[in-house]
Motif scaffolding. Sequence first.
Motif, PDB file in Angstrom:
ATOM      1  N   LEU A 284      54.929  69.470  -5.638  1.00 58.28           N
ATOM      2  CA  LEU A 284      55.403  68.267  -6.232  1.00 58.28           C
ATOM      3  C   LEU A 284      54.549  67.730  -7.095  1.00 58.28           C
ATOM      4  O   LEU A 284      54.960  67.197  -8.396  1.00 58.28           O
ATOM      5  CB  LEU A 284      55.800  67.646  -5.027  1.00 58.28           C
ATOM      6  N   MET A 285      53.342  67.369  -6.660  1.00 58.87           N
ATOM      7  CA  MET A 285      52.195  66.563  -7.590  1.00 58.87           C
ATOM      8  C   MET A 285      52.069  67.420  -8.814  1.00 58.87           C
ATOM      9  O   MET A 285      52.024  66.759  -9.908  1.00 58.87           O
ATOM     10  CB  MET A 285      51.034  66.668  -6.649  1.00 58.87           C
ATOM     11  N   LEU A 286      52.080  68.716  -8.970  1.00 61.79           N
ATOM     12  CA  LEU A 286      52.017  69.556  -9.839  1.00 61.79           C
ATOM     13  C   LEU A 286      53.020  69.440 -10.997  1.00 61.79           C
ATOM     14  O   LEU A 286      52.889  69.079 -12.416  1.00 61.79           O
ATOM     15  CB  LEU A 286      51.653  70.888  -9.880  1.00 61.79           C
ATOM     16  N   ALA A 287      54.264  69.473 -10.449  1.00 63.66           N
ATOM     17  CA  ALA A 287      55.407  69.104 -11.154  1.00 63.66           C
ATOM     18  C   ALA A 287      55.541  67.790 -11.870  1.00 63.66           C
ATOM     19  O   ALA A 287      55.696  67.709 -13.080  1.00 63.66           O
ATOM     20  CB  ALA A 287      56.343  69.416 -10.399  1.00 63.66           C
ATOM     21  N   VAL A 288      55.065  66.825 -11.104  1.00 64.49           N
ATOM     22  CA  VAL A 288      55.067  65.342 -11.624  1.00 64.49           C
ATOM     23  C   VAL A 288      54.161  65.344 -12.975  1.00 64.49           C
ATOM     24  O   VAL A 288      54.539  64.783 -13.842  1.00 64.49           O
ATOM     25  CB  VAL A 288      54.810  64.408 -10.622  1.00 64.49           C
ATOM     26  N   LEU A 289      52.817  65.850 -12.557  1.00 66.52           N
ATOM     27  CA  LEU A 289      51.886  65.780 -13.501  1.00 66.52           C
ATOM     28  C   LEU A 289      52.175  66.618 -14.831  1.00 66.52           C
ATOM     29  O   LEU A 289      52.105  66.039 -16.057  1.00 66.52           O
ATOM     30  CB  LEU A 289      50.442  66.367 -13.084  1.00 66.52           C
ATOM     31  N   LEU A 290      52.862  67.540 -14.869  1.00 59.74           N
ATOM     32  CA  LEU A 290      53.338  68.336 -15.850  1.00 59.74           C
ATOM     33  C   LEU A 290      54.378  67.859 -16.686  1.00 59.74           C
ATOM     34  O   LEU A 290      54.604  67.881 -18.054  1.00 59.74           O
ATOM     35  CB  LEU A 290      53.532  69.962 -15.709  1.00 59.74           C
ATOM     36  N   SER A 291      55.100  67.101 -15.840  1.00 57.96           N
ATOM     37  CA  SER A 291      56.345  66.576 -16.672  1.00 57.96           C
ATOM     38  C   SER A 291      55.912  65.254 -17.305  1.00 57.96           C
ATOM     39  O   SER A 291      56.471  64.771 -18.196  1.00 57.96           O
ATOM     40  CB  SER A 291      57.688  65.892 -15.519  1.00 57.96           C
ATOM     41  N   LEU A 292      54.989  64.661 -16.962  1.00 62.19           N
ATOM     42  CA  LEU A 292      54.256  63.224 -17.732  1.00 62.19           C
ATOM     43  C   LEU A 292      53.497  63.814 -18.909  1.00 62.19           C
ATOM     44  O   LEU A 292      53.500  62.804 -19.601  1.00 62.19           O
ATOM     45  CB  LEU A 292      53.482  62.558 -16.522  1.00 62.19           C
TER      46      LEU A 292
ATOM     47  N   LYS B 123      50.785  74.513   6.663  1.00 64.71           N
ATOM     48  CA  LYS B 123      50.391  75.196   5.433  1.00 64.71           C
ATOM     49  C   LYS B 123      51.602  74.899   4.365  1.00 64.71           C
ATOM     50  O   LYS B 123      51.298  74.721   3.228  1.00 64.71           O
ATOM     51  CB  LYS B 123      50.095  76.351   5.526  1.00 64.71           C
ATOM     52  N   LYS B 124      52.770  74.870   4.809  1.00 67.11           N
ATOM     53  CA  LYS B 124      53.937  74.864   3.793  1.00 67.11           C
ATOM     54  C   LYS B 124      53.921  73.414   3.372  1.00 67.11           C
ATOM     55  O   LYS B 124      54.509  73.365   2.222  1.00 67.11           O
ATOM     56  CB  LYS B 124      55.431  75.285   4.708  1.00 67.11           C
ATOM     57  N   ILE B 125      53.798  72.465   4.117  1.00 67.45           N
ATOM     58  CA  ILE B 125      53.941  70.978   3.656  1.00 67.45           C
ATOM     59  C   ILE B 125      52.837  70.913   2.743  1.00 67.45           C
ATOM     60  O   ILE B 125      53.089  70.189   1.484  1.00 67.45           O
ATOM     61  CB  ILE B 125      53.522  70.118   4.831  1.00 67.45           C
ATOM     62  N   GLY B 126      51.529  71.018   2.822  1.00 68.18           N
ATOM     63  CA  GLY B 126      50.473  71.258   1.915  1.00 68.18           C
ATOM     64  C   GLY B 126      50.867  71.875   0.573  1.00 68.18           C
ATOM     65  O   GLY B 126      50.566  71.388  -0.715  1.00 68.18           O
ATOM     66  N   ALA B 127      51.307  73.048   0.602  1.00 66.85           N
ATOM     67  CA  ALA B 127      51.738  73.875  -0.703  1.00 66.85           C
ATOM     68  C   ALA B 127      52.838  73.065  -1.265  1.00 66.85           C
ATOM     69  O   ALA B 127      53.110  73.052  -2.604  1.00 66.85           O
ATOM     70  CB  ALA B 127      52.275  75.376  -0.161  1.00 66.85           C
TER      71      ALA B 127
END
Length: 80
Positions: free
Chosen positions: A11-19, A2-6
Amino acid sequence: MKKIGAGLFALMLAVLLSLAPLASQAQCTMCKTQVEAARTEKDAYDTSGLNKGIVYLMTIPYLLIGTVGYFWYRNSHKKK
């Protein structure tokens, strides 16, 4: 698991928001007017980096607030 999925989701959300800011037009009406006026003058200064500078200045407070919010959330759930 569960921790790996979160973590992956964060990480994916941070990458998308930074772009996202890269594609935005950050100039306000006053800045845009000044840039257009400066382009028409003979001794106009270079204004090519104005949008990038505005976006940079805009994203730093959001990153700081997001970081503080993340650690606050993590510490508040750790106590329970």
